[in-house]
Scaffold this active site. Structure first.
Site, PDB file in Angstrom:
ATOM      1  N   ASP A  98      51.800  36.943  61.237  1.00  0.00           N
ATOM      2  CA  ASP A  98      50.787  36.257  60.404  1.00  0.00           C
ATOM      3  C   ASP A  98      49.868  37.272  59.732  1.00  0.00           C
ATOM      4  O   ASP A  98      49.535  37.153  58.537  1.00  0.00           O
ATOM      5  CB  ASP A  98      49.940  35.323  61.277  1.00  0.00           C
TER       6      ASP A  98
ATOM      7  N   ARG B 256      45.797  39.781  37.803  1.00  0.00           N
ATOM      8  CA  ARG B 256      44.537  39.407  37.139  1.00  0.00           C
ATOM      9  C   ARG B 256      44.034  38.082  37.735  1.00  0.00           C
ATOM     10  O   ARG B 256      44.763  37.079  37.729  1.00  0.00           O
ATOM     11  CB  ARG B 256      44.756  39.232  35.640  1.00  0.00           C
TER      12      ARG B 256
ATOM     13  N   GLU C 138      57.584  33.367  54.233  1.00  0.00           N
ATOM     14  CA  GLU C 138      57.232  34.771  53.955  1.00  0.00           C
ATOM     15  C   GLU C 138      57.513  35.083  52.492  1.00  0.00           C
ATOM     16  O   GLU C 138      57.680  36.210  52.106  1.00  0.00           O
ATOM     17  CB  GLU C 138      57.990  35.705  54.920  1.00  0.00           C
TER      18      GLU C 138
HETATM   19  N1  LIG Z   1      54.690  35.005  61.642  1.00  0.00           N
HETATM   20  C1  LIG Z   1      55.124  34.141  60.784  1.00  0.00           C
HETATM   21  N2  LIG Z   1      56.416  34.041  60.522  1.00  0.00           N
HETATM   22  C2  LIG Z   1      56.857  33.168  59.611  1.00  0.00           C
HETATM   23  C3  LIG Z   1      55.974  32.343  58.932  1.00  0.00           C
HETATM   24  N3  LIG Z   1      56.706  31.601  58.079  1.00  0.00           N
HETATM   25  C4  LIG Z   1      57.986  31.960  58.238  1.00  0.00           C
HETATM   26  N4  LIG Z   1      58.113  32.934  59.154  1.00  0.00           N
HETATM   27  C5  LIG Z   1      59.312  33.566  59.628  1.00  0.00           C
HETATM   28  O1  LIG Z   1      59.876  34.344  58.607  1.00  0.00           O
HETATM   29  C6  LIG Z   1      61.230  34.486  58.919  1.00  0.00           C
HETATM   30  C7  LIG Z   1      62.063  34.500  57.737  1.00  0.00           C
HETATM   31  O2  LIG Z   1      63.311  34.943  58.060  1.00  0.00           O
HETATM   32  P1  LIG Z   1      64.514  34.935  57.155  1.00  0.00           P
HETATM   33  O3  LIG Z   1      64.455  33.886  56.135  1.00  0.00           O
HETATM   34  O4  LIG Z   1      65.759  34.894  57.995  1.00  0.00           O
HETATM   35  O5  LIG Z   1      64.528  36.301  56.435  1.00  0.00           O
HETATM   36  P2  LIG Z   1      64.238  37.746  56.892  1.00  0.00           P
HETATM   37  O6  LIG Z   1      64.277  37.860  58.314  1.00  0.00           O
HETATM   38  O7  LIG Z   1      62.944  38.178  56.268  1.00  0.00           O
HETATM   39  O8  LIG Z   1      65.359  38.521  56.240  1.00  0.00           O
HETATM   40  P3  LIG Z   1      65.504  38.850  54.740  1.00  0.00           P
HETATM   41  O9  LIG Z   1      64.743  37.937  53.954  1.00  0.00           O
HETATM   42  O10 LIG Z   1      66.951  38.685  54.443  1.00  0.00           O
HETATM   43  O11 LIG Z   1      65.024  40.210  54.575  1.00  0.00           O
HETATM   44  C8  LIG Z   1      61.555  33.378  59.929  1.00  0.00           C
HETATM   45  O12 LIG Z   1      61.904  33.966  61.184  1.00  0.00           O
HETATM   46  C9  LIG Z   1      60.334  32.581  60.006  1.00  0.00           C
HETATM   47  O13 LIG Z   1      60.103  32.119  61.327  1.00  0.00           O
HETATM   48  C10 LIG Z   1      54.620  32.454  59.226  1.00  0.00           C
HETATM   49  O14 LIG Z   1      53.776  31.760  58.664  1.00  0.00           O
HETATM   50  N5  LIG Z   1      54.249  33.377  60.145  1.00  0.00           N
END
Ligand SMILES: Nc1nc2c(ncn2[C@@H]2O[C@H](COP(=O)(O)OP(=O)(O)OP(=O)(O)O)[C@@H](O)[C@H]2O)c(=O)[nH]1
Length: 530
Positions: free
Chosen positions: A403, A418, A430
């Site tokens: 987070d 901007r 993310e």
């Molecule tokens: N800490 C946290 N994690 C989050 C939040 N929203 C989503 N995630 C996590 O972000 C991760 C996204 O993972 P993936 O879509 O598999 O992608 P990645 O691991 O970033 O891999 P790539 O995108 O291919 O680089 C998931 O494990 C979600 O649980 C959030 O608000 N906080």
């Protein structure tokens, strides 16, 4: 103006009617009452005059010596001892006679108005006199009006007694006098109106002329006949003997229907109405009008902030002050509701973790873009940035640390765009989206480059990555709005998403332009930075 004219007419009409039906008849009745009293007073004065004559003859009739002389038919005694001609004449008596019990004259003498001796045949004997058509004095049978020598006269007689009203009558003593102006002049004492004497010839012939008949003390009417009120003296046969007249009382009021007092009344009434209106206007109409205006204004403009001043103490002012309080309450509650709504709206459009706008806000944002941007007249670019290997970051450092990273990334994105024209949105978990207004593909590429560099510069450790890089990085897909083409947000976002996919596939930590972006005269050199 019309109201004032109508009010004036109404008041004038009311005053005229009051004057016609009430005031003038009341005044007239009072004046007629006065006239009636004056006529009755004339009759009463005549009675008094006759009464004093009666006293005169009565007093004379009780002397014992005279009784004896009368009993003896002693004419000489009367002519030598009863010499009172001069005294009688001085008090207006025209003659005196003593009759014996047979009604014949024992002694006596009469004079006319010039002082000449006369011998009225009407008085030859008492029987002759009493047989005539007489008018009796209401208070006494022994006083009568008659005609002597064809002129009206009063005759008063009394029995000659030994003592007061007792014993046998020895004869009758009689005095008489003419009724003329000098008789009437004696009456005027005590009566303000002048009294005029009228003989039969001088009397008005109209029946309406006589307001009162002597002996019948009822005034039949009080309408003057040629300016005078007449009292006639009629015989038993209703033959008029003479009449007296008086001038009616002066009317002390104007009997015209329109009088200056009407105007004064009008002015006073109008002034009172005006003062009453001013008072009512101040006390009721104005505060109620202000209340009405305030409510109308508040309802029309949905503005309850206005506060009128209500200083009076009556119910209208108190209602006004209560309305002010109610408006203040409504205004306060409205402000609170608006504030809460704003907060709610802000909350519904904001991502709670990063404070960035959320996806809901994005839809509204595209709808509200200026027309040149929506029509493709001005350039615009969309970037979708995604944290690389974020799942693994969570796995290694925990969700809370994840987070924090998201917050740091959001800060970097916001600080390098901007604030007033660009929009940074938390697009997914993310994933972040950036809209760059009036940005060419070159400018968008530069921004993407900057963002990648700034994240790298943070050097956030990421040991969970599959590749050799041990710090946190981003991958960015860039899509540019094609010149002259209307905006289709979904299509633009899809192209940016596709470009992001390409960036991920190309090894991450880079940005990629969507294919169609090139057709917007963009230099081809923009590509992955690694
Ligand atoms: N800490 C946290 N994690 C989050 C939040 N929203 C989503 N995630 C996590 O972000 C991760 C996204 O993972 P993936 O879509 O598999 O992608 P990645 O691991 O970033 O891999 P790539 O995108 O291919 O680089 C998931 O494990 C979600 O649980 C959030 O608000 N906080």
């Amino acid at each position: 103006m019309l109201g004032i004219i109508l009010a004036c007419l109404a008041i004038l009409t009311a005053q005229t009617l009051i004057r016609y039906y009430w005031i003038l008849p009341t005044f007239e009745a009072m004046a007629e009452d006065g006239d009636k009293q004056d006529l009755e007073r004339v009759a009463s004065q005549v009675n008094q005059e006759l009464e004093s004559l009666h006293k005169l003859v009565y007093d004379s009739a009780v002397w014992d010596a005279m009784y004896d002389a009368a009993s003896n038919n002693d004419a000489e005694w009367f002519s030598t001892n009863f010499v009172i001609y001069e005294s009688y004449r001085r008090i207006g008596v025209n003659g005196w006679y003593l009759y014996n019990t047979d009604g014949n004259i024992i002694s006596g003498r009469s004079y006319n108005e010039n002082g000449d001796v006369i011998v009225p045949e009407e008085l030859d004997t008492l029987t002759k006199l009493l047989g005539r058509d007489l008018v009796t004095f209401p208070a006494s049978e022994n006083s009568v009006f008659t005609q002597i020598d064809d002129k009206p006269a009063v005759v008063v007689y009394h029995d000659v007694l030994q003592s007061e009203n007792e014993g046998q009558s020895a004869g009758t003593l009689l005095i008489w006098r003419y009724i003329n102006q000098s008789f009437v002049d004696a009456l005027t004492l005590g009566i303000s109106n002048d009294i005029a004497f009228h003989t039969i010839l001088q009397m008005p012939t109209s029946a309406d002329a006589v307001a009162m008949r002597y002996g019948q003390p009822t005034v039949t009417h009080t309408q003057p006949f040629f300016g005078r009120l007449y009292m006639s003296v009629n015989s038993k046969q209703n033959v008029p003997l003479f009449a007296l007249s008086i001038e009616p009382r002066q009317r002390q009021y104007s009997d015209s229907l329109f009088d200056p007092s009407l105007l004064v009344g009008l002015v006073i009434t109008l002034s009172v109405i005006a003062l009453f209106y001013i008072w009512i206007n101040h006390q009721l109409i104005r505060p109620i009008s202000h209340i009405h205006d305030s409510v109308s204004y508040a309802m029309r403009n949905r503005d309850f902030s206005c506060q009128e001043v209500y200083t009076g103490r009556n119910e209208a002012f108190r209602l006004g002050r209560k309305l002010n309080e109610m408006f203040a309450l409504i205004d306060h509650q409205r402000t609170e509701v608006l504030m809460h709504n704003k907060q709610l709206e802000k909350m519904s459009n904001t991502d709670p973790l990063t404070g960035l706008s959320n996806r809901r806000h994005l839809d509204k944002y595209f709808d509200n873009l200026p027309l040149p941007l929506r029509s493709g007249k001005l350039p615009m670019a969309v970037l979708i940035a995604d944290v690389d290997f974020f799942k693994r970051y969570n796995d290694v450092y925990g969700h809370a640390e994840g987070d924090k990273v998201l917050v740091n990334v959001a800060t970097v994105l916001r600080n390098n765009t901007r604030a007033n024209s660009d929009l940074v949105v938390r697009y997914g978990g993310e994933e972040f989206l950036i809209v760059l207004q009036e940005a060419s593909i070159l400018a968008a590429s530069k921004v993407a480059e900057t963002l990648l560099g700034e994240i790298r510069r943070l050097a956030i450790p990421h040991k969970g990555r599959d590749d050799s890089k041990q710090i946190l990085t981003l991958s960015i897909g860039v899509a540019c709005q094609r010149s002259g083409e209307p905006l289709h947000p979904d299509f633009l976002l899809k192209r940016a998403d596709d470009a992001l996919y390409k960036a991920k596939s190309s090894g991450r930590d880079c940005y990629m332009l969507s294919d169609l972006s090139y057709s917007a005269n963009i230099p081809e050199s923009v590509s992955a930075t690694e």
